[in-house]
Design a protein around this motif. Sequence first.
Motif, mmCIF file in Angstrom:
data_model
loop_
_atom_site.group_PDB
_atom_site.id
_atom_site.type_symbol
_atom_site.label_atom_id
_atom_site.label_comp_id
_atom_site.label_asym_id
_atom_site.label_seq_id
_atom_site.Cartn_x
_atom_site.Cartn_y
_atom_site.Cartn_z
ATOM 1 N N UNK A 193 0.854 -1.201 0.000
ATOM 2 C CA UNK A 193 0.000 0.000 0.000
ATOM 3 C C UNK A 193 0.885 1.245 0.000
ATOM 4 N N UNK A 194 0.564 2.180 -0.894
ATOM 5 C CA UNK A 194 1.339 3.424 -0.965
ATOM 6 C C UNK A 194 2.498 3.359 -1.946
ATOM 7 N N UNK A 195 2.791 2.171 -2.474
ATOM 8 C CA UNK A 195 3.901 2.029 -3.429
ATOM 9 C C UNK A 195 3.361 1.901 -4.849
ATOM 10 N N UNK A 196 4.180 2.341 -5.821
ATOM 11 C CA UNK A 196 3.849 2.081 -7.220
ATOM 12 C C UNK A 196 4.429 0.724 -7.613
ATOM 13 N N UNK A 197 3.897 0.179 -8.692
ATOM 14 C CA UNK A 197 4.404 -1.100 -9.214
ATOM 15 C C UNK A 197 5.892 -0.979 -9.566
ATOM 16 N N UNK A 198 6.246 0.140 -10.193
ATOM 17 C CA UNK A 198 7.641 0.336 -10.621
ATOM 18 C C UNK A 198 8.578 0.337 -9.411
ATOM 19 N N UNK A 199 8.150 1.024 -8.350
ATOM 20 C CA UNK A 199 8.971 1.072 -7.121
ATOM 21 C C UNK A 199 9.200 -0.327 -6.557
#
Length: 283
Positions: A81-87
């Motif tokens: 939660x709070x993260x992008x897929x790329x990250x």
Amino acid sequence: MATIPELLRAGRTLSVEFFPPKTPEGHAQLDATLRAFEPLHLSFVSVTYGAGGTNRDVTREIVVGINDAWPFPAMPHLTCIGHSRVELEAMLDDYVAAGIDNVLALAGDPPADGSPAEGDFTYASELVDLVRARGDMAIGVAAFPEVHPRSADRAEDRRHLAAKLAAADFGITQFFFDPDDYLVMIDELAALGCHTPVLPGIMPMTNPTSIRRFAAMNDAAFPEELAAKVEAAVDGAERLRIVVDSTVELCQELLDRGVPGLHFYCLNRPEVTLGVVEALGLR
Ligand code: FAD
């Protein structure tokens, strides 16, 4: 190094959870704890992750450092939660390049103020799918014997948990103090056709104040009678004895019922876990 599912297939595991220290003294304490645990021949250790990525570099540093220096795997916790897929893909790439073979895939918590979470993920199962699609890490997930506080009801909780465990390799539970909470959950999962091993997370009653607060946040039962005994102890030695004895009782019941292993929330200190493992004759 063996992955955690391989270790579980080979026999009962013994593992501990660490949190990433914030100070030089905390790092020294963690090093001393690792050395104190040497006679236990731990199966693996896990290291928590600050929700949304706070302290993420320390988690990585501790995990990779332990994995390189000790003969057992270190597993990072990772929340989505709070993260992008790329990250998350970049973090997973980095872990695999550093030789990390296992990850505990978690949702984390949405913002406490009720605002919608940013990022590409809502549930841990989406992170499980992301890791699985890449195919290079074994995957653990969280389980809540007393039902996750965001679940609408018990049946829904168990359905989502069974589906998540079916896609993962193993689970680790939130702490609980009544062995039946764990054993009933395992039966409910089996009734749904889910037989993925789930390790009980063991929280010794070392700090009743913080465990009471945490249990309230998670709608989990809290054994006030045991807490009162710990709080009334006349000195540190008596306190340690009460905490060890009560934890041994819980662990022995779980071992008698055939748990796949024991995972201790050791809070970066060795005394209680060492005392419990010694008393159980698992050393
Ligand atoms: P999920 O599996 O996503 O479940 C959360 C809720 O969503 C549940 O109510 C579930 O029933 C529901 N749900 C799941 N899928 C669906 C769906 N498809 N549709 C509708 N509802 C659904 N937190 C940290 O921040 N850092 C850590 O290092 C950390 N380590 C942990 C380790 C363990 C062993 C445990 C038990 C918890 C840990 N946590 C950690 C806490 C965890 O991130 C929170 O409890 C979080 O609120 C839920 O995470 P989850 O992975 O169980 O979420």
